[in-house]
Write a protein that holds these residues in place. Structure first.
Motif, PDB file in Angstrom:
ATOM      1  N   LYS A 149       0.840  -1.195   0.000  1.00  0.00           N
ATOM      2  CA  LYS A 149       0.000   0.000   0.000  1.00  0.00           C
ATOM      3  C   LYS A 149       0.878   1.249   0.000  1.00  0.00           C
ATOM      4  O   LYS A 149       1.868   1.315   0.722  1.00  0.00           O
ATOM      5  CB  LYS A 149      -0.915   0.005   1.226  1.00  0.00           C
ATOM      6  CG  LYS A 149      -1.971  -1.088   1.217  1.00  0.00           C
ATOM      7  CD  LYS A 149      -2.878  -0.969   2.429  1.00  0.00           C
ATOM      8  CE  LYS A 149      -3.961  -2.038   2.411  1.00  0.00           C
ATOM      9  NZ  LYS A 149      -4.861  -1.929   3.599  1.00  0.00           N
ATOM     10  N   PRO A 150       0.534   2.261  -0.784  1.00  0.00           N
ATOM     11  CA  PRO A 150       1.351   3.481  -0.810  1.00  0.00           C
ATOM     12  C   PRO A 150       1.143   4.313   0.452  1.00  0.00           C
ATOM     13  O   PRO A 150       0.061   4.320   1.045  1.00  0.00           O
ATOM     14  CB  PRO A 150       0.836   4.216  -2.051  1.00  0.00           C
ATOM     15  CG  PRO A 150      -0.579   3.747  -2.192  1.00  0.00           C
ATOM     16  CD  PRO A 150      -0.601   2.307  -1.722  1.00  0.00           C
ATOM     17  N   LEU A 151       2.197   5.013   0.846  1.00  0.00           N
ATOM     18  CA  LEU A 151       2.083   5.947   1.961  1.00  0.00           C
ATOM     19  C   LEU A 151       1.277   7.163   1.512  1.00  0.00           C
ATOM     20  O   LEU A 151       1.381   7.598   0.362  1.00  0.00           O
ATOM     21  CB  LEU A 151       3.470   6.389   2.425  1.00  0.00           C
ATOM     22  CG  LEU A 151       4.350   5.314   3.069  1.00  0.00           C
ATOM     23  CD1 LEU A 151       5.761   5.851   3.286  1.00  0.00           C
ATOM     24  CD2 LEU A 151       3.754   4.849   4.390  1.00  0.00           C
ATOM     25  N   PRO A 152       0.472   7.718   2.393  1.00  0.00           N
ATOM     26  CA  PRO A 152      -0.306   8.907   2.002  1.00  0.00           C
ATOM     27  C   PRO A 152       0.609  10.101   1.742  1.00  0.00           C
ATOM     28  O   PRO A 152       1.541  10.368   2.497  1.00  0.00           O
ATOM     29  CB  PRO A 152      -1.213   9.150   3.216  1.00  0.00           C
ATOM     30  CG  PRO A 152      -0.525   8.470   4.358  1.00  0.00           C
ATOM     31  CD  PRO A 152       0.194   7.289   3.777  1.00  0.00           C
ATOM     32  N   ALA A 212       5.753   5.431  -2.998  1.00  0.00           N
ATOM     33  CA  ALA A 212       6.552   4.941  -1.869  1.00  0.00           C
ATOM     34  C   ALA A 212       5.650   4.206  -0.883  1.00  0.00           C
ATOM     35  O   ALA A 212       4.603   4.713  -0.471  1.00  0.00           O
ATOM     36  CB  ALA A 212       7.260   6.095  -1.178  1.00  0.00           C
ATOM     37  N   ALA A 213       6.058   2.983  -0.512  1.00  0.00           N
ATOM     38  CA  ALA A 213       5.305   2.193   0.465  1.00  0.00           C
ATOM     39  C   ALA A 213       5.962   2.242   1.842  1.00  0.00           C
ATOM     40  O   ALA A 213       5.276   2.299   2.863  1.00  0.00           O
ATOM     41  CB  ALA A 213       5.174   0.749   0.001  1.00  0.00           C
ATOM     42  N   THR A 214       7.287   2.206   1.882  1.00  0.00           N
ATOM     43  CA  THR A 214       8.033   2.359   3.134  1.00  0.00           C
ATOM     44  C   THR A 214       9.277   3.196   2.860  1.00  0.00           C
ATOM     45  O   THR A 214       9.845   3.135   1.767  1.00  0.00           O
ATOM     46  CB  THR A 214       8.460   1.007   3.736  1.00  0.00           C
ATOM     47  OG1 THR A 214       9.329   0.324   2.809  1.00  0.00           O
ATOM     48  CG2 THR A 214       7.260   0.130   4.046  1.00  0.00           C
ATOM     49  N   ILE A 215       9.692   3.972   3.876  1.00  0.00           N
ATOM     50  CA  ILE A 215      10.892   4.807   3.774  1.00  0.00           C
ATOM     51  C   ILE A 215      11.736   4.561   5.016  1.00  0.00           C
ATOM     52  O   ILE A 215      11.264   4.738   6.140  1.00  0.00           O
ATOM     53  CB  ILE A 215      10.539   6.297   3.654  1.00  0.00           C
ATOM     54  CG1 ILE A 215       9.692   6.553   2.398  1.00  0.00           C
ATOM     55  CG2 ILE A 215      11.803   7.150   3.622  1.00  0.00           C
ATOM     56  CD1 ILE A 215       9.188   7.981   2.282  1.00  0.00           C
ATOM     57  N   THR A 216      12.979   4.154   4.814  1.00  0.00           N
ATOM     58  CA  THR A 216      13.897   3.886   5.916  1.00  0.00           C
ATOM     59  C   THR A 216      15.136   4.749   5.736  1.00  0.00           C
ATOM     60  O   THR A 216      15.904   4.547   4.789  1.00  0.00           O
ATOM     61  CB  THR A 216      14.296   2.403   5.961  1.00  0.00           C
ATOM     62  OG1 THR A 216      13.111   1.599   6.040  1.00  0.00           O
ATOM     63  CG2 THR A 216      15.174   2.118   7.170  1.00  0.00           C
ATOM     64  N   THR A 246      11.017   1.590  -0.459  1.00  0.00           N
ATOM     65  CA  THR A 246      10.357   0.425  -1.035  1.00  0.00           C
ATOM     66  C   THR A 246       9.067   0.895  -1.692  1.00  0.00           C
ATOM     67  O   THR A 246       8.219   1.502  -1.040  1.00  0.00           O
ATOM     68  CB  THR A 246      10.041  -0.627   0.036  1.00  0.00           C
ATOM     69  OG1 THR A 246      11.252  -0.999   0.701  1.00  0.00           O
ATOM     70  CG2 THR A 246       9.412  -1.860  -0.586  1.00  0.00           C
ATOM     71  N   THR A 247       8.928   0.625  -2.994  1.00  0.00           N
ATOM     72  CA  THR A 247       7.763   1.081  -3.729  1.00  0.00           C
ATOM     73  C   THR A 247       6.599   0.106  -3.564  1.00  0.00           C
ATOM     74  O   THR A 247       6.741  -0.969  -2.973  1.00  0.00           O
ATOM     75  CB  THR A 247       8.091   1.232  -5.220  1.00  0.00           C
ATOM     76  OG1 THR A 247       8.397  -0.068  -5.761  1.00  0.00           O
ATOM     77  CG2 THR A 247       9.285   2.151  -5.418  1.00  0.00           C
ATOM     78  N   THR A 248       5.449   0.481  -4.104  1.00  0.00           N
ATOM     79  CA  THR A 248       4.277  -0.394  -4.031  1.00  0.00           C
ATOM     80  C   THR A 248       4.488  -1.682  -4.817  1.00  0.00           C
ATOM     81  O   THR A 248       3.816  -2.683  -4.565  1.00  0.00           O
ATOM     82  CB  THR A 248       3.046   0.341  -4.581  1.00  0.00           C
ATOM     83  OG1 THR A 248       3.335   0.835  -5.905  1.00  0.00           O
ATOM     84  CG2 THR A 248       2.677   1.517  -3.689  1.00  0.00           C
ATOM     85  N   ALA A 249       5.429  -1.679  -5.764  1.00  0.00           N
ATOM     86  CA  ALA A 249       5.756  -2.892  -6.522  1.00  0.00           C
ATOM     87  C   ALA A 249       6.791  -3.747  -5.812  1.00  0.00           C
ATOM     88  O   ALA A 249       7.314  -4.701  -6.380  1.00  0.00           O
ATOM     89  CB  ALA A 249       6.256  -2.519  -7.913  1.00  0.00           C
ATOM     90  N   ASN A 250       7.123  -3.385  -4.560  1.00  0.00           N
ATOM     91  CA  ASN A 250       8.063  -4.140  -3.717  1.00  0.00           C
ATOM     92  C   ASN A 250       9.497  -4.063  -4.250  1.00  0.00           C
ATOM     93  O   ASN A 250      10.278  -5.000  -4.087  1.00  0.00           O
ATOM     94  CB  ASN A 250       7.631  -5.601  -3.586  1.00  0.00           C
ATOM     95  CG  ASN A 250       8.098  -6.209  -2.272  1.00  0.00           C
ATOM     96  OD1 ASN A 250       8.397  -5.501  -1.318  1.00  0.00           O
ATOM     97  ND2 ASN A 250       8.165  -7.523  -2.207  1.00  0.00           N
TER      98      ASN A 250
END
Length: 226
Positions: free
Chosen positions: A62-65, A177-181, A202-206
Motif C-alpha cells: 500500500k502506498p504511503l499517504p 513509496a510504500a516504506t521509507i527507511t 520500497t515502492t508499491t511494486a516491492n
C-alpha cells in the motif's frame, strides 16, 4: 470255509490300502490352477508427476499517504526585546534559524566567546558552538558593528535536522513509496554538502531504491537517487 473268509478279508484290506494310496497321491500331485484371488499381484510403478509447481506472487504494498500541506515551520519562542543587548539578539537569531532549519522547536544554546563585546565598533570574527536537542556543531560568526547599527552573519558547514522532516521530503519526491527507511537518529547533525542522508525507499511494486537527502543551510532538502 474259514480259509475263504480269511482270503476275503485280506483282499478287502488290500483294496482299501490301494484306495487310500490313490487318494494320497492325487492330493499330493494335484495340478489344479490356484484361484485368481490367491495369485500375487505384480507391483505397479508410476512415473514422475507432471503437475505444475506453483510460484509465489510478488505482493503489492500500500502506498504511503502523500502530504497535502507543507512541512510545518516550528514556532520559536523567547525572542528578546528590540532594544536588548546585541549579543542577546544575535544568540536568539542563531538559535531560531537552527530550529527552523531542523524542522522542530527544541532547546538550543549558542555559545560564542567574545560576543558580549561584539557591539564595539569594528569587525569581529567569533567561533561559536551551537547545541540543538543535545547535538552540537560549530560555526563562525562575523559582526560588523557601527555606533548605532550592526550587521552579523553566522555560517557553518553542518546543519541539524529531525528525521520527520527528512522522511517528509523523501515522501514528496518519490512516487509510489510504500516504506521509507532513513539511516539516521531522530535528530542528526550532517554536513550541508556531500551526499547527505541515505534513505531506502520500497515502492508499491516491492522494489527497493536508495536515495540521498541533502540538507542545505537554509533548511531545504534536496532528494536524488543514490
Amino acid at each position: 470255509m474259514k480259509l475263504l473268509r480269511g482270503d476275503r478279508l485280506r483282499f478287502g484290506l488290500a483294496v482299501f490300502g490301494l484306495s487310500a494310496l490313490a487318494v494320497f497321491v492325487l492330493a499330493g500331485c494335484s495340478d489344479t490352477a490356484p484361484e485368481s484371488g490367491n495369485s500375487p499381484s505384480a507391483p505397479s510403478s508410476s512415473g514422475p508427476s507432471s503437475a505444475p509447481i506453483p510460484t509465489a506472487s510478488t505482493p503489492t504494498l500500500k502506498p504511503l499517504p502523500k502530504p497535502t500541506k507543507p512541512f510545518p515551520t516550528p514556532a520559536v519562542t523567547g525572542a528578546p526585546e528590540s532594544d536588548a543587548p546585541l549579543a542577546d539578539r544575535i544568540r536568539f537569531a542563531i538559535a531560531k534559524q537552527t530550529q527552523v532549519t531542523a524542522g522542530k522547536a527544541a532547546r538550543t544554546t549558542v555559545n560564542c566567546p567574545g560576543i558580549d563585546t561584539a557591539d564595539k565598533p569594528g569587525d569581529h570574527t567569533l567561533k561559536c558552538t551551537v547545541t540543538y536537542a543535545g547535538q552540537p556543531f560549530t560555526g563562525t560568526l562575523t559582526v560588523n558593528a557601527q555606533p548605532y547599527t550592526a550587521t552579523y552573519k553566522f555560517t557553518s558547514e553542518n546543519v541539524a535536522v529531525v528525521k520527520e522532516k527528512v522522511v517528509d521530503a523523501v515522501l514528496r519526491a518519490v512516487p509510489d513509496a510504500a516504506t521509507i527507511t532513513c539511516t539516521m537518529q531522530p535528530v542528526a547533525v550532517v554536513p550541508s554538502t556531500g551526499d547527505g542522508i541515505r534513505c531506502d525507499v520500497t515502492t508499491t511494486a516491492n522494489a527497493v531504491t536508495p536515495y540521498n537527502a541533502r540538507i542545505s543551510g537554509d533548511g531545504k532538502i534536496l532528494v536524488a537517487k543514490a
